[in-house]
Scaffold this motif. Sequence first.
Motif, short mmCIF file in Angstrom:
data_model
loop_
_atom_site.label_atom_id
_atom_site.label_comp_id
_atom_site.label_asym_id
_atom_site.label_seq_id
_atom_site.Cartn_x
_atom_site.Cartn_y
_atom_site.Cartn_z
N ILE B 32 1.16 -1.49 -4.52
CA ILE B 32 1.69 -1.87 -3.21
C ILE B 32 3.03 -1.19 -3.04
O ILE B 32 3.94 -1.37 -3.86
N MET B 33 3.13 -0.38 -2.03
CA MET B 33 4.37 0.33 -1.78
C MET B 33 4.91 -0.09 -0.42
O MET B 33 4.20 -0.69 0.38
N GLY B 34 6.15 0.24 -0.21
CA GLY B 34 6.69 -0.11 1.10
C GLY B 34 8.19 -0.07 1.09
O GLY B 34 8.82 -0.09 0.01
N THR B 202 5.84 -1.30 -6.14
CA THR B 202 6.88 -0.32 -6.44
C THR B 202 7.40 0.33 -5.18
O THR B 202 6.71 0.42 -4.16
N HIS B 203 8.64 0.76 -5.28
CA HIS B 203 9.27 1.42 -4.15
C HIS B 203 9.04 2.93 -4.25
O HIS B 203 9.03 3.63 -3.25
N TYR B 204 8.88 3.40 -5.48
CA TYR B 204 8.79 4.84 -5.71
C TYR B 204 7.43 5.23 -6.24
O TYR B 204 6.75 4.41 -6.86
N GLN B 205 7.12 6.46 -6.07
CA GLN B 205 5.82 6.96 -6.51
C GLN B 205 5.75 7.18 -8.02
O GLN B 205 4.69 7.11 -8.61
N ARG B 206 6.92 7.45 -8.62
CA ARG B 206 6.89 8.01 -9.98
C ARG B 206 6.17 7.14 -11.02
O ARG B 206 5.53 7.68 -11.91
N ARG B 226 -1.44 0.33 5.81
CA ARG B 226 -2.32 1.45 5.46
C ARG B 226 -2.84 1.27 4.05
O ARG B 226 -2.13 0.77 3.19
N SER B 227 -4.04 1.69 3.79
CA SER B 227 -4.59 1.67 2.44
C SER B 227 -5.29 2.99 2.18
O SER B 227 -5.80 3.61 3.12
N GLY B 228 -5.28 3.41 0.94
CA GLY B 228 -5.94 4.68 0.64
C GLY B 228 -6.00 4.91 -0.85
O GLY B 228 -5.59 4.05 -1.64
N PRO B 229 -6.52 6.05 -1.26
CA PRO B 229 -6.63 6.37 -2.68
C PRO B 229 -5.26 6.72 -3.27
O PRO B 229 -4.26 6.76 -2.54
N ALA B 230 -5.22 7.04 -4.55
CA ALA B 230 -3.97 7.31 -5.25
C ALA B 230 -3.13 8.39 -4.56
O ALA B 230 -1.91 8.36 -4.57
N SER B 231 -3.81 9.31 -3.92
CA SER B 231 -3.09 10.41 -3.29
C SER B 231 -2.19 9.95 -2.15
O SER B 231 -1.25 10.64 -1.76
N LEU B 232 -2.47 8.78 -1.61
CA LEU B 232 -1.61 8.24 -0.54
C LEU B 232 -0.17 8.09 -1.00
O LEU B 232 0.77 8.32 -0.22
N LEU B 236 3.22 9.56 0.76
CA LEU B 236 4.37 8.75 1.13
C LEU B 236 5.66 9.33 0.55
O LEU B 236 6.70 9.34 1.18
N GLU B 237 5.52 9.83 -0.69
CA GLU B 237 6.67 10.41 -1.36
C GLU B 237 7.18 11.61 -0.54
O GLU B 237 8.37 11.81 -0.38
N ALA B 238 6.27 12.37 -0.01
CA ALA B 238 6.64 13.57 0.74
C ALA B 238 7.20 13.23 2.12
O ALA B 238 8.18 13.81 2.57
N HIS B 239 6.60 12.26 2.81
CA HIS B 239 6.98 12.01 4.20
C HIS B 239 7.75 10.73 4.45
O HIS B 239 8.20 10.50 5.56
#
Lengths: 477, 247
Positions: B32-34, B202-206, B226-232, B236-239
């Motif tokens: 869960i990110m956000g 987590t807040h970060y992708q790492r 939004r929900s999606g596979p690991a690549s999501l 998010l990290e990029a944008h």
Amino acid sequence: MSASMQAIADQKYKYGFTTDIEMEEFPLGLSEDIVRRISAKKSEPAWMLEWRLKAYRLWLTMEEPDWANVKHPPINYQELYYYAAPAKEQPKSLDDVDPELLRTYEKLGIPLNERAALAGVAVDAVFDSVSVATTFRDTLSKSGVIFCPISEAVREHPELVKKYLGSVVPVRDNYFAALNSAVFSDGSFVFIPKGVRCPMELSTYFRINARNTGQFERTLIIADDGASVSYLEGCTAPMRDENQLHAAVVELVAMDDAKIKYSTVQNWYPGDADGKGGIYNFVTKRGACRGKNSKISWTQVETGSAITWKYPSCVLQGDGSVGEFYSVAVTNHHQQADTGTKMIHLGKNTTSTIISKGISAGKSDNTYRGLVKILASASGARNFTQCDSLLIGNECGAHTVPYIESRNSSAKLEHEATTSKIDEDQLFYCRSRGLSEEDAVGMIVNGFCKDVLKELPMEFAVEAQKLLAVSLEGSVG
Amino acid sequence: MLEIKNLHARIGEKEILKGINLTVPDGEIHAIMGPNGAGKSTLSYVLSGRDGYEVTEGEVIYDGQDILALAPEDRAAAGLFLAFQYPVELPGVGNANFMRTAVNAVRRKRGEAELDAVAFLKLARAAVKNLSMKEDFLKRNVNVGFSGGEKKRNEMLQMALLQPGLAILDETDSGLDIDALKIVAEGVNALRSEKFSALVITHYQRLLDYIVPDMVHVLSGGRIVRSGPASLALELEAHGYAGLEAA
């Protein structure tokens, strides 16, 4: 109160039963005649009666102290019984003790039958005003240790009693000490001869049973040169609606290189959740380190009593002597405790350590009051004091009143104090790991008290841990 | 399986969770990110039963049981474990004693036999070794004087010993260097099985480089947006999180 609530309240103090036994009581109130009757009942020699009468007359001129941070209605000393004892004649041996009394101590977890007794612990059982049994006396006497009711010591060892009684806590020391000196009815006497390490733990178990009766016990422990002893006392009383007075005096004397370790697990009836009933525990305890390199160590776990007023102290006379005070005082509901210690440094290179842990819950008030006094003669004296308070809830109080007086510039004194609260974070953390709220409180409180609990003899440390948890039941949520 | 249905929760008058729907099947790890303030920690506290959060609507079913009615300790017994963002210090309480008490409390409720001191120590020593910790970890007081990394490792130790069916990691990666991060990840990965699932907040992708999730959900404004596979997570990290609210 609903039936189930009542059950929970009852369960909290599991020693609240009464023993139904025929009692002999002196008439209500205090007078010279009562003092004489107590003395006569004990078949005391004339010097002892004189000592008591002097104390009584002195007491009449004194006033009850009012400086402690406790509140209670005035005590009517004429509405107390000063002597209550099982009516049957004093038993000669354990086999003659009234079975009802044996059952009482059994229920309290103190079997008096030597075969069933806790290994390595000799017990003096004091029931209201008299000692009803003392175990392992023969075993002890083989190493020269005297362990007997003080009333017996007055008759059998008058030279020792005369020499030491009142030598640490003088009759005029304070109001309650004077009262005790006049009317004390029993307690324990211990003498450890030169060079003897007492082969067993000694303990006295105090039980108040009779209604409206004050218990005034007197304990005197002497460790001669090079002797050592570990002594433990436990206390319980029935649940009653009225307050009862317990005014004891304990004197310890340690000669050259002697060591006395005195531990207390005090669990007098604390009163109910609304503050009704409970024991007034007004006690004077003091030890004299008379000899060089002697050591007196007080450890107390105070969970009971409606009011506790008690300052086990050390007078460090001998050069190089050591005084220690380790204390846990728990107050819950409406309990009040004003407790601490006095360390009086007279000898050179004397050392004292004070570790006090106060835990307040409910609407209770808990005060640490301590004095560290370094006299001009005490060069090289050192003291370390640590006072920690733990608060549970928002309606209780914790107070720390340390006094420090130093008349010698070579003395080193350290004082640390903290106050903290059991916080929601700690409780939730424990609960999220599966601990119930009460287990969590118990665990946090025991952790807070660890430095003190580790000073207790092992058999009693476990008991004390459980007691802490029970005393705080219902203190959160 | 964990099923969160239309979960609304508030602190005082303020509604934080505004209708969360989420399903985590057994054996899966969901991230869960956000952004800050999205309700991530609130979600972990509501799931584990912390006081002060009022559930106003919805339900949380774990293993067929509505857990919202359970006390935190009963949720632990049911198999939930929360790894704290800020593990709490317990002065004077030994780590081994704490964990043995906890493990036995949970075992009792699960109808399993309690572990004696010897059996527990054997288990604990093995777990300590697996997490590359020193054995004196067990003797120290719970989290007292621990570094940030040590505290998080201690959470992983507790998790390993309690054997949860569902672990919730509340920003367990915050404040960790890469080495500590790997250890946390190893702790989670070691438990991976058909019977274990996890919610990694987590807040970060790492962290997700080391714990590869089956699904990533974005929590924003109290809802899963939004929900999606690991690549999501990489996206998010990029944008960043900007603009997701509208999605």
